[in-house]
Design a protein around this motif. Structure first.
Motif, PDB file in Angstrom:
ATOM      1  N   TRP A   1       9.830  -8.498  14.128  1.00  0.00           N
ATOM      2  CA  TRP A   1      10.789  -9.437  13.988  1.00  0.00           C
ATOM      3  C   TRP A   1      10.795 -10.291  15.267  1.00  0.00           C
ATOM      4  CZ3 TRP A   1      14.043  -4.232  14.436  1.00  0.00           C
ATOM      5  CH2 TRP A   1      13.957  -3.577  13.177  1.00  0.00           C
ATOM      6  N   THR A   2      10.401 -10.125  16.461  1.00  0.00           N
ATOM      7  CA  THR A   2      10.484 -10.813  17.567  1.00  0.00           C
ATOM      8  C   THR A   2       9.211 -11.517  18.006  1.00  0.00           C
ATOM      9  OG1 THR A   2      10.448  -9.098  19.084  1.00  0.00           O
ATOM     10  CG2 THR A   2      12.655  -9.630  18.295  1.00  0.00           C
ATOM     11  N   GLY A   3       8.057 -10.757  17.908  1.00  0.00           N
ATOM     12  CA  GLY A   3       6.802 -11.140  18.520  1.00  0.00           C
ATOM     13  C   GLY A   3       6.789 -10.427  19.905  1.00  0.00           C
TER      14      GLY A   3
ATOM     15  N   HIS B   1       0.624  -1.396   0.033  1.00  0.00           N
ATOM     16  CA  HIS B   1      -0.022   0.007   0.026  1.00  0.00           C
ATOM     17  C   HIS B   1       0.738   1.240   0.012  1.00  0.00           C
ATOM     18  CE1 HIS B   1      -3.454  -2.183   1.739  1.00  0.00           C
ATOM     19  NE2 HIS B   1      -3.235  -2.827   0.448  1.00  0.00           N
ATOM     20  N   CYS B   2       2.043   1.237   0.797  1.00  0.00           N
ATOM     21  CA  CYS B   2       2.914   2.549   0.753  1.00  0.00           C
ATOM     22  C   CYS B   2       4.053   2.298  -0.441  1.00  0.00           C
ATOM     23  CB  CYS B   2       3.609   2.540   2.053  1.00  0.00           C
ATOM     24  SG  CYS B   2       2.455   2.673   3.425  1.00  0.00           S
ATOM     25  N   ALA B   3       3.975   1.171  -1.234  1.00  0.00           N
ATOM     26  CA  ALA B   3       5.029   1.290  -2.334  1.00  0.00           C
ATOM     27  C   ALA B   3       6.667   1.568  -1.858  1.00  0.00           C
ATOM     28  CB  ALA B   3       4.517   2.321  -3.485  1.00  0.00           C
ATOM     29  N   ALA B   4       6.535   1.165  -0.469  1.00  0.00           N
ATOM     30  CA  ALA B   4       8.090   1.238  -0.041  1.00  0.00           C
ATOM     31  C   ALA B   4       8.089   0.440   1.258  1.00  0.00           C
ATOM     32  CB  ALA B   4       8.125   2.769   0.732  1.00  0.00           C
ATOM     33  N   ALA B   5       9.200  -0.153   1.655  1.00  0.00           N
ATOM     34  CA  ALA B   5       9.389  -1.028   2.911  1.00  0.00           C
ATOM     35  C   ALA B   5      10.446  -0.389   3.619  1.00  0.00           C
ATOM     36  CB  ALA B   5       9.876  -2.273   2.785  1.00  0.00           C
ATOM     37  N   ASN B   6      10.187  -0.197   5.193  1.00  0.00           N
ATOM     38  CA  ASN B   6      10.997   0.412   5.917  1.00  0.00           C
ATOM     39  C   ASN B   6      11.723  -0.873   6.982  1.00  0.00           C
ATOM     40  OD1 ASN B   6       9.036   0.173   7.724  1.00  0.00           O
ATOM     41  ND2 ASN B   6       9.445   1.888   8.971  1.00  0.00           N
ATOM     42  N   THR B   7      10.774  -1.667   6.785  1.00  0.00           N
ATOM     43  CA  THR B   7      11.194  -3.080   7.769  1.00  0.00           C
ATOM     44  C   THR B   7      11.299  -4.574   6.731  1.00  0.00           C
ATOM     45  OG1 THR B   7      10.064  -1.997   9.518  1.00  0.00           O
ATOM     46  CG2 THR B   7      10.370  -4.461   9.840  1.00  0.00           C
ATOM     47  N   VAL B   8      12.588  -4.930   7.109  1.00  0.00           N
ATOM     48  CA  VAL B   8      12.673  -6.363   6.393  1.00  0.00           C
ATOM     49  C   VAL B   8      12.955  -7.448   7.379  1.00  0.00           C
ATOM     50  CG1 VAL B   8      14.044  -7.726   4.833  1.00  0.00           C
ATOM     51  CG2 VAL B   8      13.608  -5.139   4.246  1.00  0.00           C
ATOM     52  N   LEU B   9      12.083  -8.352   7.559  1.00  0.00           N
ATOM     53  CA  LEU B   9      12.089  -9.427   8.243  1.00  0.00           C
ATOM     54  C   LEU B   9      12.968 -10.675   7.425  1.00  0.00           C
ATOM     55  CD1 LEU B   9      11.364 -11.267  10.842  1.00  0.00           C
ATOM     56  CD2 LEU B   9       9.331 -11.806   9.539  1.00  0.00           C
ATOM     57  N   PHE B  10      13.788 -11.219   8.092  1.00  0.00           N
ATOM     58  CA  PHE B  10      14.726 -12.351   7.550  1.00  0.00           C
ATOM     59  C   PHE B  10      14.084 -13.672   8.278  1.00  0.00           C
ATOM     60  CE2 PHE B  10      17.410  -8.949   6.996  1.00  0.00           C
ATOM     61  CZ  PHE B  10      18.128  -9.222   5.764  1.00  0.00           C
ATOM     62  N   ALA B  11      13.652 -14.581   7.323  1.00  0.00           N
ATOM     63  CA  ALA B  11      13.135 -15.682   7.953  1.00  0.00           C
ATOM     64  C   ALA B  11      14.484 -16.781   8.201  1.00  0.00           C
ATOM     65  CB  ALA B  11      12.329 -16.375   7.069  1.00  0.00           C
ATOM     66  N   ALA B  12      14.219 -17.909   8.996  1.00  0.00           N
ATOM     67  CA  ALA B  12      15.276 -19.071   9.432  1.00  0.00           C
ATOM     68  C   ALA B  12      15.872 -18.880   8.088  1.00  0.00           C
ATOM     69  CB  ALA B  12      14.964 -19.921  10.185  1.00  0.00           C
ATOM     70  N   ASP B  13      15.086 -19.304   7.005  1.00  0.00           N
ATOM     71  CA  ASP B  13      15.924 -20.068   5.753  1.00  0.00           C
ATOM     72  C   ASP B  13      16.554 -18.801   4.813  1.00  0.00           C
ATOM     73  OD1 ASP B  13      13.686 -18.694   4.715  1.00  0.00           O
ATOM     74  OD2 ASP B  13      12.678 -20.487   3.701  1.00  0.00           O
ATOM     75  N   GLY B  14      16.432 -17.646   5.385  1.00  0.00           N
ATOM     76  CA  GLY B  14      17.219 -16.475   4.554  1.00  0.00           C
ATOM     77  C   GLY B  14      16.143 -15.685   3.914  1.00  0.00           C
ATOM     78  N   THR B  15      15.055 -16.210   3.482  1.00  0.00           N
ATOM     79  CA  THR B  15      13.990 -15.598   2.781  1.00  0.00           C
ATOM     80  C   THR B  15      13.607 -14.347   3.409  1.00  0.00           C
ATOM     81  OG1 THR B  15      12.045 -16.798   3.703  1.00  0.00           O
ATOM     82  CG2 THR B  15      13.558 -17.551   1.394  1.00  0.00           C
ATOM     83  N   THR B  16      13.124 -13.318   2.574  1.00  0.00           N
ATOM     84  CA  THR B  16      12.924 -11.973   3.141  1.00  0.00           C
ATOM     85  C   THR B  16      11.320 -11.390   2.952  1.00  0.00           C
ATOM     86  OG1 THR B  16      13.501 -11.107   1.071  1.00  0.00           O
ATOM     87  CG2 THR B  16      15.199 -11.007   2.717  1.00  0.00           C
ATOM     88  N   THR B  17      10.757 -10.763   3.808  1.00  0.00           N
ATOM     89  CA  THR B  17       9.376 -10.266   3.709  1.00  0.00           C
ATOM     90  C   THR B  17       9.697  -8.686   4.179  1.00  0.00           C
ATOM     91  OG1 THR B  17       8.582 -12.155   4.643  1.00  0.00           O
ATOM     92  CG2 THR B  17       7.179 -10.239   4.546  1.00  0.00           C
ATOM     93  N   GLY B  18       9.020  -7.650   3.332  1.00  0.00           N
ATOM     94  CA  GLY B  18       9.221  -6.362   3.618  1.00  0.00           C
ATOM     95  C   GLY B  18       8.012  -5.891   4.155  1.00  0.00           C
ATOM     96  N   TYR B  19       7.723  -4.966   5.083  1.00  0.00           N
ATOM     97  CA  TYR B  19       6.816  -4.238   5.917  1.00  0.00           C
ATOM     98  C   TYR B  19       6.916  -2.795   5.586  1.00  0.00           C
ATOM     99  CZ  TYR B  19       6.305  -8.938   8.055  1.00  0.00           C
ATOM    100  OH  TYR B  19       5.922 -10.102   8.219  1.00  0.00           O
ATOM    101  N   ASN B  20       5.811  -2.074   5.969  1.00  0.00           N
ATOM    102  CA  ASN B  20       6.174  -0.674   6.040  1.00  0.00           C
ATOM    103  C   ASN B  20       5.320  -0.130   7.490  1.00  0.00           C
ATOM    104  OD1 ASN B  20       5.726   2.268   6.219  1.00  0.00           O
ATOM    105  ND2 ASN B  20       6.419   2.090   3.997  1.00  0.00           N
ATOM    106  N   THR B  21       6.022   0.369   8.581  1.00  0.00           N
ATOM    107  CA  THR B  21       5.547   0.570   9.650  1.00  0.00           C
ATOM    108  C   THR B  21       5.551   2.117   9.781  1.00  0.00           C
ATOM    109  OG1 THR B  21       7.566   0.700  10.948  1.00  0.00           O
ATOM    110  CG2 THR B  21       6.422  -1.432  10.678  1.00  0.00           C
ATOM    111  N   ASP B  22       5.834   3.036   9.192  1.00  0.00           N
ATOM    112  CA  ASP B  22       5.927   4.289   9.239  1.00  0.00           C
ATOM    113  C   ASP B  22       4.591   4.840   9.276  1.00  0.00           C
ATOM    114  OD1 ASP B  22       8.650   5.043   8.858  1.00  0.00           O
ATOM    115  OD2 ASP B  22       8.615   5.207   6.687  1.00  0.00           O
ATOM    116  N   GLY B  23       3.490   4.332   8.533  1.00  0.00           N
ATOM    117  CA  GLY B  23       2.190   4.980   8.696  1.00  0.00           C
ATOM    118  C   GLY B  23       1.597   4.609  10.002  1.00  0.00           C
ATOM    119  N   ALA B  24       1.817   3.306  10.604  1.00  0.00           N
ATOM    120  CA  ALA B  24       1.353   2.997  11.870  1.00  0.00           C
ATOM    121  C   ALA B  24       1.885   3.928  13.046  1.00  0.00           C
ATOM    122  CB  ALA B  24       1.521   1.454  12.235  1.00  0.00           C
TER     123      ALA B  24
END
Ligand SMILES: NC(=O)c1ccc[n+]([C@@H]2O[C@H](COP(=O)([O-])OP(=O)(O)OC[C@H]3O[C@@H](n4cnc5c(N)ncnc54)[C@H](OP(=O)(O)O)[C@@H]3O)[C@@H](O)[C@H]2O)c1
Length: 278
Positions: A260-262, A80-103
């Motif tokens: 990242w951590t829950g 929705h923001c067409a941008a990511a300020n936060t990246v989560l690395f899973a245990a297998d090294g794959t990545t997910t992008g999030y945007n927490t600026d609006g929140a």
């Protein structure tokens, strides 16, 4: 666990001090560094972080948009923001992008008692941060969102995008702050948001002329610095409520830590690290 912020430049970032203070306060075994990464090095640096077992990173200027095509998955917030300020690395090294600026922006204003429902908002700027703020304002139920930008065509495209999602708010695009239409919108606004970089340099002028501001309004300056910006000084002098961008910085960082951590970070420790009591 290892975390970092990447940007270019990044030396000014307050994120390492803020996260490290929270880690200490909750007894979390983690490190948070800052790395200056050039745009051309971004792909290799992401691979290196994955290989070195990093759990998460924050991206700041100029990487928030450029990182998107390099990630394996995107959360809706990043789409929705067409941008990511936060990246989560899973245990297998794959990545997910999030945007927490609006929140972060929304929480920071709500914490000051601002009510978005029914508010008339003027947003100055149409870049990455403005996009995150605009989505937050729309989703929080504002009555009107007017996007004012020096380059009007960028305000037009942002408003056109916002209109694609069904919502009750009236969306308007405006030219810069010297445009009479913009002046009128600012005078009538409940909330004026500076999402331009004006204020990053200590001698920058106010993003909005003081004579357009008045008591009963809230002026939010995204510039995340400890000193008072000219925009905040103008707001205070006009009798408006002035809110600086450190609250947004803390809340976007807190949201990233939860992803990242829950775990729940220590928000008070994060504010204290920035020299702000709560
Ligand atoms: N507090 C926080 O947690 C937080 C989080 C994110 C960002 N921020 C802050 O938000 C600010 C904007 O970041 P961004 O990523 O959105 O930047 P960006 O993508 O480069 O966008 C900058 C916007 O500001 C406008 N602008 C630039 N210089 C201007 C000037 N001298 N006068 C009037 N308008 C001007 C640009 O207009 P044109 O289209 O005409 O170029 C553009 O719309 C930065 O200062 C950043 O530190 C704070």
């Amino acid at each position: 666990m290892k975390f970092a912020v990447i940007g270019h430049p990044v030396g000014h970032s307050l994120s390492p001090a803020m996260h490290s203070a929270s880690f200490r306060a909750i007894g979390f075994d983690g490190t948070y560094g800052a790395f200056d990464v050039t745009p051309q090095d971004l792909p290799s640096v992401l691979r290196r972080f994955a290989a070195e077992g990093y759990r998460g990173i924050n991206c700041t200027i100029p990487h928030k948009e450029a990182v998107l095509p390099l990630l394996d998955r995107l959360d809706d917030s990043a789409v929705h923001c067409a941008a990511a300020n936060t990246v989560l690395f899973a245990a297998d090294g794959t990545t997910t992008g999030y945007n927490t600026d609006g929140a972060g922006f929304r929480l920071s204003l709500e914490e000051c008692g601002f009510r978005f429902a029914g508010a008339r908002i003027v947003l100055l700027g149409a870049g990455g941060a403005a996009r995150a703020v605009s989505v937050a304002c729309r989703d929080a139920g504002c009555a009107e969102l007017a996007v004012s930008n020096r380059t009007r065509s960028r305000a037009e495209s942002l408003v056109a995008e916002l209109r694609r999602t069904e919502c009750a708010a009236r969306m308007v695009d405006l030219g810069g702050v010297d445009d009479p239409e913009t002046c009128r919108a600012v005078e009538e606004a409940d909330l004026v948001v500076n999402a331009t970089p004006l204020g990053l340099k200590p001698d920058d002028p106010s993003a909005v002329p003081q004579e357009l501001l008045h008591a009963g309004q809230t002026v939010y300056d995204l510039i995340p610095v400890r000193r008072e910006t000219a925009t905040l000084a103008a707001a205070r002098a006009a009798g408006a409520r002035a809110v600086g961008g450190l609250g947004m910085l803390v809340h976007q960082g807190a949201a990233a830590f939860r992803i990242w951590t829950g775990l729940e970070p220590d928000i008070s420790a994060m504010f204290s690290a920035l020299g702000m009591g709560r």
